[in-house]
Structure formats: C-alpha cells, structure tokens
Design an enzyme around this catalytic site. Sequence first.
Site, PDB file in Angstrom:
ATOM      1  CD  GLU A  47     -18.689 -16.635 -21.003  1.00  9.14           C
ATOM      2  OE1 GLU A  47     -19.169 -17.800 -21.381  1.00  9.14           O
ATOM      3  OE2 GLU A  47     -19.347 -15.604 -21.531  1.00  9.14           O
ATOM      4  CG  LEU A  90     -26.586 -18.815  -9.708  1.00  4.59           C
ATOM      5  CD1 LEU A  90     -25.224 -18.240 -10.033  1.00  4.59           C
ATOM      6  CD2 LEU A  90     -27.468 -17.977 -10.362  1.00  4.59           C
ATOM      7  N   GLY A  91     -27.617 -23.381  -8.586  1.00  2.00           N
ATOM      8  CA  GLY A  91     -27.626 -24.745  -8.806  1.00  2.00           C
ATOM      9  C   GLY A  91     -26.301 -25.233  -9.527  1.00  2.00           C
ATOM     10  CE1 TYR A  92     -27.391 -28.846 -14.066  1.00  2.00           C
ATOM     11  CE2 TYR A  92     -28.045 -26.386 -13.845  1.00  2.00           C
ATOM     12  CZ  TYR A  92     -28.194 -27.673 -14.222  1.00  2.00           C
ATOM     13  OH  TYR A  92     -29.428 -28.171 -15.229  1.00  2.00           O
ATOM     14  CB  CYS A 202     -32.383 -18.774 -33.608  1.00  2.00           C
ATOM     15  SG  CYS A 202     -32.203 -20.447 -34.550  1.00  2.00           S
ATOM     16  CB  CYS A 209     -38.863 -17.862 -38.270  1.00  2.00           C
ATOM     17  SG  CYS A 209     -38.087 -19.435 -37.618  1.00  2.00           S
TER      18      CYS A 209
END
Length: 229
Positions: A47, A90-92, A202, A209
């Site tokens: 997560e 991955l960064g951040y 979506c 759609c």
Amino acid sequence: MKPKRLPIPPPPDRRRFRRRLLAWYRRHGRDLPWRKTNDPYHILVSEIMLQQTQVDRVLPKYAEWLEKYPSLEALARAPEREVTASWYPLGYNIRPKRLQTIAREAVSRYGGQVPADEETLLSFKGIGASTAGAIRSFAFRQRAAILDTNVARLLFRVFVGKGDPKSHAMKQHLWRLSATLVPSRHVFAFNQALMDLGAMVCVARNPRCPVCPMARGCRAFPFGPDRGK
C-alpha cells in the site's frame, strides 16, 4: 445555510453495483502478489509503495523489498541510508522513511505487529484513511472503506457525474458512498475490484466506457470533458 447533502443510492442500486463489480472482478481482476497473502506487513508495504506509483513499477520492487526486509523487525533495525537506497527508483523518498518509522513504532509499541484497529493505524505518519481502510480490509478482512484516486474517480462518475470531484464536500460524500457500498461479505474482493476497475477501465483520460460493467446507469456515461473530470 448548509448545502444539501448529495443522496446515497438506495439498497437495490447498491446491490446491483456490488453484483456487477464482483462479477467483472472474477473475470478481469489483476493477478498481483499482495493479493495472495494475509500478512499485514506485506499489505502495508504494497500500500505504501502503490501511493502515487503505478503497479508495473511496484511489482519488481515489492519482491525485492520483502526479500531484503522480510519483517517489521528487519526493517526497523536496518540503516536508514540503506533503506532509502533500497527504495530506488520508486521516488517520493519520504515513503521509505515513513515506512521504517512505522516499523520501529510497531516493534517498540505493538510487539512487531501491524495493528488492526483504525484509530491506531491512523496514528502512524504515512497511513491515511484510505491506506488504513486497505490494510483493515485486505489483511484483516474487516468491513472498511477505501478511497484512493482511482476509486474516487470511479464512484464520482458512476453515482454523481457533475460537480467538482476535488471539493471538500464532494470528497466527504464519496467517503460516505464508499463506506455505504462496502458489503458485509467479500470485502477483500470488493475493494480490490474497485481499484482495478478504476485503474483499468474508468481511467482518467479516455475511459473504456463501452466495456465498463457500470455503463448502464452511470451518471457520466458516455464520458466527456463536459460531463466531469
């Protein structure tokens, strides 16, 4: 005068949404390694890695990370510089630091375990409401709502269709909507399905759609820039 709350769909509409979503997920759900475990630490790692990062970038790093840090204890005692380097690309990079802080707090205060209750999960820096809901529903099979970017977009289009999806009032409504839709059974599959449908069908631009199981009855169908973003 307070603005009127947006309505929550009636029970028949909720049941229809759940039924269509779960049927679609059984056929099209992604085969991901963190869906094959109940280990709360593994779920936590996935997560945190998935925050603002696409699945295909997370997959190799997830396996590598768990091989290097197989437990909260292993992560807690690792050198901080090594942990940050292990996160690349991955960064951040605030995320590995927060993940290690969570590991250290879990070891010192909770016996090296990821807590199962919402209040404690939210007390950790780096765990917000949606991440806490994901951990609770995926690791502990609790009835808990999630609302990441993909899920918020999906619920807004299907059930609202117009307005500002980023406004505070709309976010509150989408949280209420997500919490109401979560079934009492099959919580794991339902929340995974929400994320998959938002990520695969979506999507933000050029949503698919015609193949969406929610097309009939969707408030934003057929999607266009003038009908919500």
